[in-house]
Motif scaffolding. Structure first.
Motif, PDB file in Angstrom:
ATOM      1  N   ASN A   1      45.771 -20.633  48.110  1.00  0.00           N
ATOM      2  CA  ASN A   1      45.971 -21.710  47.916  1.00  0.00           C
ATOM      3  C   ASN A   1      46.279 -21.960  46.245  1.00  0.00           C
ATOM      4  OD1 ASN A   1      46.460 -24.592  47.811  1.00  0.00           O
ATOM      5  ND2 ASN A   1      44.606 -25.044  48.823  1.00  0.00           N
ATOM      6  N   HIS A   2      47.461 -22.270  45.683  1.00  0.00           N
ATOM      7  CA  HIS A   2      47.712 -22.525  44.477  1.00  0.00           C
ATOM      8  C   HIS A   2      47.687 -24.057  44.300  1.00  0.00           C
ATOM      9  CE1 HIS A   2      48.268 -18.246  44.375  1.00  0.00           C
ATOM     10  NE2 HIS A   2      49.043 -18.526  45.323  1.00  0.00           N
ATOM     11  N   GLY A   3      47.344 -24.831  45.237  1.00  0.00           N
ATOM     12  CA  GLY A   3      47.466 -26.458  44.957  1.00  0.00           C
ATOM     13  C   GLY A   3      48.711 -26.907  45.431  1.00  0.00           C
ATOM     14  N   ASP A   4      49.881 -26.369  44.551  1.00  0.00           N
ATOM     15  CA  ASP A   4      51.277 -27.149  44.931  1.00  0.00           C
ATOM     16  C   ASP A   4      52.028 -25.821  45.758  1.00  0.00           C
ATOM     17  OD1 ASP A   4      51.471 -25.153  42.868  1.00  0.00           O
ATOM     18  OD2 ASP A   4      52.898 -26.306  41.756  1.00  0.00           O
ATOM     19  N   SER A   5      51.367 -24.778  46.040  1.00  0.00           N
ATOM     20  CA  SER A   5      52.150 -23.974  46.684  1.00  0.00           C
ATOM     21  C   SER A   5      50.909 -23.145  47.499  1.00  0.00           C
ATOM     22  CB  SER A   5      52.872 -22.836  46.128  1.00  0.00           C
ATOM     23  OG  SER A   5      52.321 -22.296  45.193  1.00  0.00           O
ATOM     24  N   ILE A   6      51.456 -22.404  48.483  1.00  0.00           N
ATOM     25  CA  ILE A   6      50.361 -21.567  49.486  1.00  0.00           C
ATOM     26  C   ILE A   6      51.227 -19.960  49.370  1.00  0.00           C
ATOM     27  CG2 ILE A   6      49.552 -20.762  51.576  1.00  0.00           C
ATOM     28  CD1 ILE A   6      48.825 -23.700  51.959  1.00  0.00           C
ATOM     29  N   SER A   7      50.499 -18.979  49.025  1.00  0.00           N
ATOM     30  CA  SER A   7      51.069 -17.756  49.272  1.00  0.00           C
ATOM     31  C   SER A   7      50.409 -16.996  50.217  1.00  0.00           C
ATOM     32  CB  SER A   7      50.927 -17.023  47.974  1.00  0.00           C
ATOM     33  OG  SER A   7      49.544 -16.607  47.669  1.00  0.00           O
ATOM     34  N   ILE A   8      51.141 -15.878  51.135  1.00  0.00           N
ATOM     35  CA  ILE A   8      50.581 -15.139  52.156  1.00  0.00           C
ATOM     36  C   ILE A   8      50.947 -14.044  51.996  1.00  0.00           C
ATOM     37  CG2 ILE A   8      50.600 -14.800  54.606  1.00  0.00           C
ATOM     38  CD1 ILE A   8      51.458 -17.660  55.169  1.00  0.00           C
ATOM     39  N   SER A   9      50.004 -12.937  51.753  1.00  0.00           N
ATOM     40  CA  SER A   9      50.369 -11.558  51.402  1.00  0.00           C
ATOM     41  C   SER A   9      50.177 -10.661  52.609  1.00  0.00           C
ATOM     42  CB  SER A   9      49.488 -11.051  50.086  1.00  0.00           C
ATOM     43  OG  SER A   9      49.929 -11.953  48.985  1.00  0.00           O
ATOM     44  N   VAL A  10      50.842  -9.823  52.720  1.00  0.00           N
ATOM     45  CA  VAL A  10      50.618  -8.780  53.757  1.00  0.00           C
ATOM     46  C   VAL A  10      50.718  -7.377  53.055  1.00  0.00           C
ATOM     47  CG1 VAL A  10      51.610  -7.830  55.896  1.00  0.00           C
ATOM     48  CG2 VAL A  10      51.824 -10.214  55.416  1.00  0.00           C
ATOM     49  N   ARG A  11      49.419  -6.585  53.249  1.00  0.00           N
ATOM     50  CA  ARG A  11      49.202  -5.409  52.603  1.00  0.00           C
ATOM     51  C   ARG A  11      49.369  -4.320  53.605  1.00  0.00           C
ATOM     52  NH1 ARG A  11      45.831  -4.194  47.527  1.00  0.00           N
ATOM     53  NH2 ARG A  11      46.410  -1.832  47.494  1.00  0.00           N
ATOM     54  N   ASP A  12      49.909  -3.133  53.265  1.00  0.00           N
ATOM     55  CA  ASP A  12      49.889  -2.044  54.329  1.00  0.00           C
ATOM     56  C   ASP A  12      49.527  -1.085  53.528  1.00  0.00           C
ATOM     57  OD1 ASP A  12      52.393  -0.460  53.684  1.00  0.00           O
ATOM     58  OD2 ASP A  12      53.455  -2.119  54.285  1.00  0.00           O
TER      59      ASP A  12
ATOM     60  N   PRO B   1      41.349 -19.186  54.504  1.00  0.00           N
ATOM     61  CA  PRO B   1      40.518 -20.305  54.101  1.00  0.00           C
ATOM     62  C   PRO B   1      40.504 -21.141  55.525  1.00  0.00           C
ATOM     63  CG  PRO B   1      41.779 -20.334  52.316  1.00  0.00           C
ATOM     64  CD  PRO B   1      42.195 -19.298  52.847  1.00  0.00           C
ATOM     65  N   ALA B   2      39.316 -21.720  56.278  1.00  0.00           N
ATOM     66  CA  ALA B   2      39.093 -22.198  57.628  1.00  0.00           C
ATOM     67  C   ALA B   2      40.175 -23.280  57.835  1.00  0.00           C
ATOM     68  CB  ALA B   2      37.765 -22.644  57.972  1.00  0.00           C
ATOM     69  N   ASN B   3      40.262 -24.297  57.046  1.00  0.00           N
ATOM     70  CA  ASN B   3      40.805 -25.517  57.265  1.00  0.00           C
ATOM     71  C   ASN B   3      42.250 -25.645  56.378  1.00  0.00           C
ATOM     72  OD1 ASN B   3      39.301 -26.261  59.104  1.00  0.00           O
ATOM     73  ND2 ASN B   3      37.725 -26.771  57.514  1.00  0.00           N
ATOM     74  N   LEU B   4      42.713 -24.435  55.967  1.00  0.00           N
ATOM     75  CA  LEU B   4      43.860 -24.614  55.285  1.00  0.00           C
ATOM     76  C   LEU B   4      45.265 -24.859  56.019  1.00  0.00           C
ATOM     77  CD1 LEU B   4      44.850 -24.378  52.272  1.00  0.00           C
ATOM     78  CD2 LEU B   4      45.382 -21.868  52.811  1.00  0.00           C
ATOM     79  N   SER B   5      45.987 -25.814  55.687  1.00  0.00           N
ATOM     80  CA  SER B   5      47.258 -26.104  56.408  1.00  0.00           C
ATOM     81  C   SER B   5      48.573 -26.106  55.501  1.00  0.00           C
ATOM     82  CB  SER B   5      47.117 -27.495  57.108  1.00  0.00           C
ATOM     83  OG  SER B   5      46.943 -28.487  56.280  1.00  0.00           O
ATOM     84  N   LEU B   6      49.505 -25.981  56.170  1.00  0.00           N
ATOM     85  CA  LEU B   6      50.790 -25.929  55.578  1.00  0.00           C
ATOM     86  C   LEU B   6      51.869 -26.760  56.238  1.00  0.00           C
ATOM     87  CD1 LEU B   6      52.520 -24.318  53.454  1.00  0.00           C
ATOM     88  CD2 LEU B   6      53.095 -22.861  55.336  1.00  0.00           C
ATOM     89  N   ASN B   7      52.396 -27.554  55.491  1.00  0.00           N
ATOM     90  CA  ASN B   7      53.642 -28.299  56.130  1.00  0.00           C
ATOM     91  C   ASN B   7      55.099 -27.497  55.954  1.00  0.00           C
ATOM     92  OD1 ASN B   7      54.791 -30.671  57.386  1.00  0.00           O
ATOM     93  ND2 ASN B   7      55.527 -31.494  55.157  1.00  0.00           N
ATOM     94  N   ALA B   8      55.447 -27.233  57.189  1.00  0.00           N
ATOM     95  CA  ALA B   8      56.535 -26.322  57.398  1.00  0.00           C
ATOM     96  C   ALA B   8      57.100 -26.329  58.699  1.00  0.00           C
ATOM     97  CB  ALA B   8      55.950 -24.942  56.935  1.00  0.00           C
TER      98      ALA B   8
END
Ligand SMILES: Nc1ncnc2c1ncn2[C@@H]1O[C@H](COP(=O)(O)OP(=O)(O)O)[C@@H](O)[C@H]1O
Ligand SMILES: [Mg+2]
Length: 249
Positions: free
Chosen positions: A171-182, A131-138
């Protein structure tokens, strides 16, 4: 010194990495200089081959040492010590894709970037669905290290070159997941539980080529845990893998 699960203290690994790095940068500096400056026509075929091999292996060792340094840094860190900031995920992922392609390029002669997407090999790209404006505090350095590792692995093991590597962010609200598929060799069921263990490497016969240390995935897992998250894999032998990292927001 506190031993960790690798059997070597983190401090000992850091000292080893530092000593190696210093000597290697001198060796590699000279080997690059000879290759660039010398009149190659005058080399015998043996000398030319020897120089090339010294150069390739030197770069390979430098990459292993870089990885060992990154692993130490991540293992030594604690959630409280992490410096976090707001990261725009889409841009960051695009950047990681270009970096991973560059990293793998040395070993496999990959192509470089293309507008918008990152080309892995002719006709194969890394697709990023975020998603275009999705951010993560990390912690930026750690998130980059983790994602670049997953992408490097995907490039290494994605042997179905007609299929793009896919990065998907949710975006799951209280968490964000990033998946890499090969769409590569996949991970055997008996190895799935073990590939996050430090220094675990899967059999050469199965994956075809392994030149790493087996530190990448444990590092990815620790990065996710430092951010209140986790790392996991779903894989089918011969069909490919989906590695997912979850970060608390
Ligand atoms: N995308 C993937 N597909 C199949 N196997 C993988 C993938 N990523 C990692 N593996 C397996 O896990 C092992 C360890 O990977 P990793 O922890 O990244 O090690 P390294 O530090 O050497 O890069 C690899 O040697 C490989 O056997
Ligand atoms: Mg790896």
């Amino acid at each position: 010194m506190k031993p960790n699960e690798t059997g070597l203290s983190i401090r000992a690994l850091a000292i080893i990495a530092h000593k190696f790095r210093t000597s290697l940068s001198i060796i590699n500096g000279y080997s690059e200089a000879v290759l660039v400056q010398a009149d190659k026509e005058k080399f015998s075929p043996f000398t030319a081959k020897a120089l090339d091999e010294i150069n390739v292996q030197g770069r390979h060792l430098a990459e292993l040492v870089r990885k060992l340094g990154a692993f130490n840094k991540v293992m030594e860190s604690s959630p409280k010590a992490l410096e976090k900031k707001t990261l725009g995920l889409k841009e960051l992922l695009k950047d990681c894709a270009s970096q991973a392609v560059l990293q793998e390029k040395n070993d496999t002669g990959l192509e470089t970037t293309d507008a918008g997407k990152t080309m892995v090999k002719r006709g194969t790209f890394i697709d990023i669905d975020c998603p275009a404006n999705l951010s993560l505090n990390a912690n930026e350095e750690m998130v980059r290290l983790g994602i670049e590792e997953l992408l490097s692995n995907a490039i290494k093991f994605n042997n179905k070159m007609e299929k793009n590597i896919k990065v998907q962010v949710a975006n799951h609200g209280d968490s964000i997941s990033i998946s890499v598929r090969d769409y590569g060799v996949g991970v055997r069921p008996q190895d799935v539980g073990r590939i996050f263990e430090p220094f675990f490497q899967v059999d050469d016969d199965f994956t075809g080529q392994i030149s790493g240390l087996g530190l990448g995935l444990p590092m990815v897992q620790r990065i996710a845990q430092l951010h209140g998250g986790s790392a996991s894999v779903v894989s089918d032998r011969g069909l490919g893998s989906i590695f997912t990292v979850k970060f608390a927001r």
